[in-house]
Design a protein around this motif. Structure first.
Motif, PDB file in Angstrom:
ATOM      1  N   GLN A  45       0.818  -1.211   0.000  1.00 19.89           N
ATOM      2  CA  GLN A  45       0.000   0.000   0.000  1.00 19.89           C
ATOM      3  C   GLN A  45       0.858   1.270   0.000  1.00 19.89           C
ATOM      4  N   PRO A  46       1.860   1.432   0.870  1.00 21.61           N
ATOM      5  CA  PRO A  46       2.669   2.652   0.824  1.00 21.61           C
ATOM      6  C   PRO A  46       3.442   2.807  -0.489  1.00 21.61           C
ATOM      7  N   GLN A  47       3.858   1.707  -1.089  1.00 20.29           N
ATOM      8  CA  GLN A  47       4.579   1.793  -2.351  1.00 20.29           C
ATOM      9  C   GLN A  47       3.670   2.324  -3.446  1.00 20.29           C
ATOM     10  N   LYS A  48       2.426   1.889  -3.470  1.00 18.62           N
ATOM     11  CA  LYS A  48       1.475   2.386  -4.461  1.00 18.62           C
ATOM     12  C   LYS A  48       1.207   3.869  -4.232  1.00 18.62           C
ATOM     13  N   MET A  49       1.073   4.250  -2.968  1.00 17.37           N
ATOM     14  CA  MET A  49       0.798   5.648  -2.648  1.00 17.37           C
ATOM     15  C   MET A  49       1.974   6.522  -3.050  1.00 17.37           C
ATOM     16  N   THR A  50       3.187   6.053  -2.825  1.00 18.39           N
ATOM     17  CA  THR A  50       4.370   6.815  -3.208  1.00 18.39           C
ATOM     18  C   THR A  50       4.438   6.972  -4.721  1.00 18.39           C
ATOM     19  N   ALA A  51       4.138   5.917  -5.441  1.00 21.56           N
ATOM     20  CA  ALA A  51       4.153   5.985  -6.907  1.00 21.56           C
ATOM     21  C   ALA A  51       3.087   6.964  -7.410  1.00 21.56           C
ATOM     22  N   LEU A  52       1.914   6.965  -6.802  1.00 23.84           N
ATOM     23  CA  LEU A  52       0.862   7.902  -7.209  1.00 23.84           C
ATOM     24  C   LEU A  52       1.267   9.348  -6.916  1.00 23.84           C
ATOM     25  N   LYS A  53       1.909   9.580  -5.781  1.00 20.20           N
ATOM     26  CA  LYS A  53       2.375  10.934  -5.454  1.00 20.20           C
ATOM     27  C   LYS A  53       3.434  11.397  -6.452  1.00 20.20           C
ATOM     28  N   GLN A  54       4.347  10.501  -6.815  1.00 22.34           N
ATOM     29  CA  GLN A  54       5.381  10.854  -7.780  1.00 22.34           C
ATOM     30  C   GLN A  54       4.770  11.174  -9.138  1.00 22.34           C
ATOM     31  N   MET A  55       3.766  10.401  -9.558  1.00 22.14           N
ATOM     32  CA  MET A  55       3.096  10.690 -10.828  1.00 22.14           C
ATOM     33  C   MET A  55       2.382  12.033 -10.774  1.00 22.14           C
ATOM     34  N   PHE A  56       1.766  12.340  -9.651  1.00 21.78           N
ATOM     35  CA  PHE A  56       1.059  13.604  -9.489  1.00 21.78           C
ATOM     36  C   PHE A  56       2.028  14.786  -9.602  1.00 21.78           C
ATOM     37  N   VAL A  57       3.160  14.692  -8.924  1.00 19.40           N
ATOM     38  CA  VAL A  57       4.164  15.760  -8.981  1.00 19.40           C
ATOM     39  C   VAL A  57       4.709  15.886 -10.404  1.00 19.40           C
ATOM     40  N   TYR A  58       4.936  14.767 -11.061  1.00 18.20           N
ATOM     41  CA  TYR A  58       5.450  14.788 -12.434  1.00 18.20           C
ATOM     42  C   TYR A  58       4.455  15.473 -13.372  1.00 18.20           C
ATOM     43  N   GLN A  59       3.167  15.182 -13.198  1.00 14.17           N
ATOM     44  CA  GLN A  59       2.152  15.820 -14.039  1.00 14.17           C
ATOM     45  C   GLN A  59       2.081  17.317 -13.774  1.00 14.17           C
ATOM     46  N   ILE A  60       2.231  17.728 -12.527  1.00 14.17           N
ATOM     47  CA  ILE A  60       2.230  19.162 -12.209  1.00 14.17           C
ATOM     48  C   ILE A  60       3.430  19.841 -12.848  1.00 14.17           C
ATOM     49  N   LEU A  61       4.591  19.204 -12.749  1.00  9.86           N
ATOM     50  CA  LEU A  61       5.791  19.790 -13.351  1.00  9.86           C
ATOM     51  C   LEU A  61       5.664  19.876 -14.871  1.00  9.86           C
ATOM     52  N   LEU A  62       5.082  18.854 -15.487  1.00 14.54           N
ATOM     53  CA  LEU A  62       4.882  18.874 -16.933  1.00 14.54           C
ATOM     54  C   LEU A  62       3.930  20.001 -17.346  1.00 14.54           C
ATOM     55  N   SER A  63       2.848  20.143 -16.624  1.00 10.88           N
ATOM     56  CA  SER A  63       1.895  21.189 -16.983  1.00 10.88           C
ATOM     57  C   SER A  63       2.496  22.575 -16.742  1.00 10.88           C
ATOM     58  N   ALA A  64       3.294  22.730 -15.695  1.00 12.34           N
ATOM     59  CA  ALA A  64       3.945  24.020 -15.430  1.00 12.34           C
ATOM     60  C   ALA A  64       4.958  24.319 -16.531  1.00 12.34           C
ATOM     61  N   GLU A  65       5.674  23.305 -16.992  1.00 13.41           N
ATOM     62  CA  GLU A  65       6.666  23.494 -18.052  1.00 13.41           C
ATOM     63  C   GLU A  65       5.969  23.854 -19.367  1.00 13.41           C
ATOM     64  N   GLN A  66       4.842  23.231 -19.646  1.00 12.79           N
ATOM     65  CA  GLN A  66       4.109  23.538 -20.872  1.00 12.79           C
ATOM     66  C   GLN A  66       3.510  24.932 -20.832  1.00 12.79           C
ATOM     67  N   ASN A  67       3.124  25.409 -19.658  1.00 15.11           N
ATOM     68  CA  ASN A  67       2.569  26.754 -19.528  1.00 15.11           C
ATOM     69  C   ASN A  67       3.643  27.826 -19.724  1.00 15.11           C
ATOM     70  N   GLN A  68       4.903  27.513 -19.397  1.00 15.33           N
ATOM     71  CA  GLN A  68       5.984  28.497 -19.549  1.00 15.33           C
ATOM     72  C   GLN A  68       6.375  28.658 -21.006  1.00 15.33           C
ATOM     73  N   GLU A  69       6.147  27.656 -21.809  1.00 14.93           N
ATOM     74  CA  GLU A  69       6.536  27.746 -23.237  1.00 14.93           C
ATOM     75  C   GLU A  69       5.607  28.546 -24.021  1.00 14.93           C
TER      76      GLU A  69
END
Length: 63
Positions: free
Chosen positions: A39-63
């Protein structure tokens, strides 16, 4: 006095039933334990995906 012993087949059957119940409970406990550890491993993976998606959207907004 009459000798009152259980037949061998009943003793063996009861022993097999007890061993089967113990093995089943051990397997169930191991499955629950493994599920609790995943369970904690799945939660950690979901948090990492969430942060990655936020970073991707922030990077796309800067371009």
């Amino acid at each position: 006095m009459k000798n009152r012993c259980l037949p061998t087949c009943l003793i063996l059957r009861n022993l097999c039933v007890i061993l089967t119940l113990v093995a089943g409970s051990v397997l169930i406990a191991a499955d629950i334990h493994a599920g609790a550890n995943q369970q904690p491993q799945k939660m950690t993976a979901l948090k990492q995906m969430f942060v990655y998606q936020i970073l991707l959207s922030a990077e796309q907004n800067q371009e």
